[in-house]
Write a protein that holds these residues in place. Sequence first.
Motif, short mmCIF file in Angstrom:
data_model
loop_
_atom_site.label_atom_id
_atom_site.label_comp_id
_atom_site.label_asym_id
_atom_site.label_seq_id
_atom_site.Cartn_x
_atom_site.Cartn_y
_atom_site.Cartn_z
N MET A 2 0.85 -1.19 0.00
CA MET A 2 0.00 0.00 0.00
C MET A 2 0.88 1.24 0.00
O MET A 2 1.91 1.28 0.67
N PHE A 4 0.74 5.37 0.59
CA PHE A 4 -0.05 6.50 1.09
C PHE A 4 0.77 7.77 0.94
O PHE A 4 1.97 7.78 1.17
N LYS A 5 0.11 8.83 0.53
CA LYS A 5 0.77 10.11 0.38
C LYS A 5 -0.22 11.18 0.83
O LYS A 5 -1.36 11.20 0.36
N TYR A 6 0.20 12.05 1.71
CA TYR A 6 -0.63 13.13 2.19
C TYR A 6 -0.78 14.17 1.09
O TYR A 6 0.20 14.76 0.64
#
Length: 64
Positions: A2, A4-6
């Motif tokens: 997975m 995820f990137k803000y």
Amino acid sequence: AMVFKYSPHAVFLYRPEEERAEVAMLAPYAESLTAKDGKPTIYVCRNFSCEAPTHQLEDALDRI
């Protein structure tokens, strides 16, 4: 894995081919963004312009 990137100012739109008309009502600009080579395709757009489409998630995330 997975990834995820803000991205608080990003909008992500998933448009399966069978739901094309429904998504077009909400986001008319997405009508012209089509799958390339019959594969899931990612477009990164900003300021009313889209970069070349890609099939690679990592490539798209690097552009955001």
